[in-house]
Scaffold this active site. Structure first.
Site, PDB file in Angstrom:
ATOM      1  N   HIS A   1      13.565  49.278  -2.540  1.00  0.00           N
ATOM      2  CA  HIS A   1      12.225  50.014  -2.587  1.00  0.00           C
ATOM      3  C   HIS A   1      12.729  50.558  -1.443  1.00  0.00           C
ATOM      4  CE1 HIS A   1       9.523  47.306  -5.625  1.00  0.00           C
ATOM      5  NE2 HIS A   1      11.051  47.910  -6.186  1.00  0.00           N
ATOM      6  N   ASN A   2      13.011  49.922   0.087  1.00  0.00           N
ATOM      7  CA  ASN A   2      12.672  50.344   1.323  1.00  0.00           C
ATOM      8  C   ASN A   2      14.284  50.971   1.624  1.00  0.00           C
ATOM      9  OD1 ASN A   2      13.029  47.247   1.025  1.00  0.00           O
ATOM     10  ND2 ASN A   2      11.039  48.418   1.764  1.00  0.00           N
TER      11      ASN A   2
ATOM     12  N   CYS B   1      24.081  37.792  13.795  1.00  0.00           N
ATOM     13  CA  CYS B   1      23.889  37.122  14.866  1.00  0.00           C
ATOM     14  C   CYS B   1      23.421  35.836  14.896  1.00  0.00           C
ATOM     15  CB  CYS B   1      23.343  37.960  16.248  1.00  0.00           C
ATOM     16  SG  CYS B   1      21.668  38.100  15.733  1.00  0.00           S
TER      17      CYS B   1
ATOM     18  N   HIS C   1       7.875  54.757  -3.057  1.00  0.00           N
ATOM     19  CA  HIS C   1       8.083  54.450  -2.394  1.00  0.00           C
ATOM     20  C   HIS C   1       8.804  56.030  -1.539  1.00  0.00           C
ATOM     21  CE1 HIS C   1       9.134  51.075  -4.452  1.00  0.00           C
ATOM     22  NE2 HIS C   1       9.664  52.188  -5.390  1.00  0.00           N
TER      23      HIS C   1
ATOM     24  N   ASP D   1      27.080  39.466  17.652  1.00  0.00           N
ATOM     25  CA  ASP D   1      27.537  38.911  18.450  1.00  0.00           C
ATOM     26  C   ASP D   1      27.871  37.822  18.910  1.00  0.00           C
ATOM     27  OD1 ASP D   1      26.175  36.506  17.891  1.00  0.00           O
ATOM     28  OD2 ASP D   1      23.994  37.150  19.270  1.00  0.00           O
TER      29      ASP D   1
ATOM     30  N   THR E   1      20.249  34.550  13.241  1.00  0.00           N
ATOM     31  CA  THR E   1      19.354  34.913  13.077  1.00  0.00           C
ATOM     32  C   THR E   1      19.593  35.799  12.635  1.00  0.00           C
ATOM     33  OG1 THR E   1      17.989  35.279  15.090  1.00  0.00           O
ATOM     34  CG2 THR E   1      18.150  32.668  14.533  1.00  0.00           C
TER      35      THR E   1
END
Ligand code: RB5
Length: 156
Positions: free
Chosen positions: A98-99, A65, A134, A8, A67
């Protein structure tokens, strides 16, 4: 490797620097914008990058953006997206291992450009570890996404 990048108004300058940095390393970077510092609704860029990733027009995505929060929330509403907002390279790396994150997000008002470069480097260098532990947990996240329920929670 082809990367989609979006931001943004708060992330314009950092996006330009990260894009140049990645291109200098040989990545192809598709910039969905914005390139204006006029107030811009971050869900638009979050959505565009997320769609490029799920449609396999890009291998992975980067979102910036103020944050990193709003833009990652928007991206995570697209089915199949696992976007992680982070401010440190360790979280970025582990989010991949892991994700199996397919989008990384950070805040241009939170971290500096050198930390942003380290985050991107660690994240791109890391590979999903795989394995049953996982796989099962990511399958649970998909189950929530698909059904708005989680059988394992009812069994607890
Ligand atoms: C814009 O002012 C700001 O809200 C946005 O960049 C972001 O931080 C939202 O999560």
């Amino acid at each position: 490797m082809k990367l989609a990048i979006g931001n943004d108004h708060a992330g314009v300058e950092m996006k330009k620097e990260i894009k140049e940095y990645l291109e200098s390393k040989g990545y192809e970077v598709i910039d969905v914008g914005t390139n204006s510092t006029e107030s811009f609704h971050y869900p638009i860029s979050g959505y565009k990058v997320a769609k490029m990733v799920v449609n396999k027009e890009a291998d992975a995505g980067i979102l910036i953006c103020g944050t990193g929060v709003g833009i990652s929330l928007a991206a995570n509403k697209v089915k199949g997206i696992r976007a992680c907002v982070c401010s440190d390279p360790y979280t970025a790396k582990l989010s991949r291992l892991h994700n199996n994150t397919n989008i990384i997000a950070f805040g241009a008002r939170v971290i500096g450009i050198e930390t942003a470069k380290m985050i991107v480097d660690e994240w791109l260098a890391a590979e999903y570890e795989g394995g049953e532990r996982h796989r099962l947990r990511l399958a649970m996240i998909s189950e929530i996404e698909e059904t708005q329920h989680l059988k394992a929670a009812e069994e607890e």
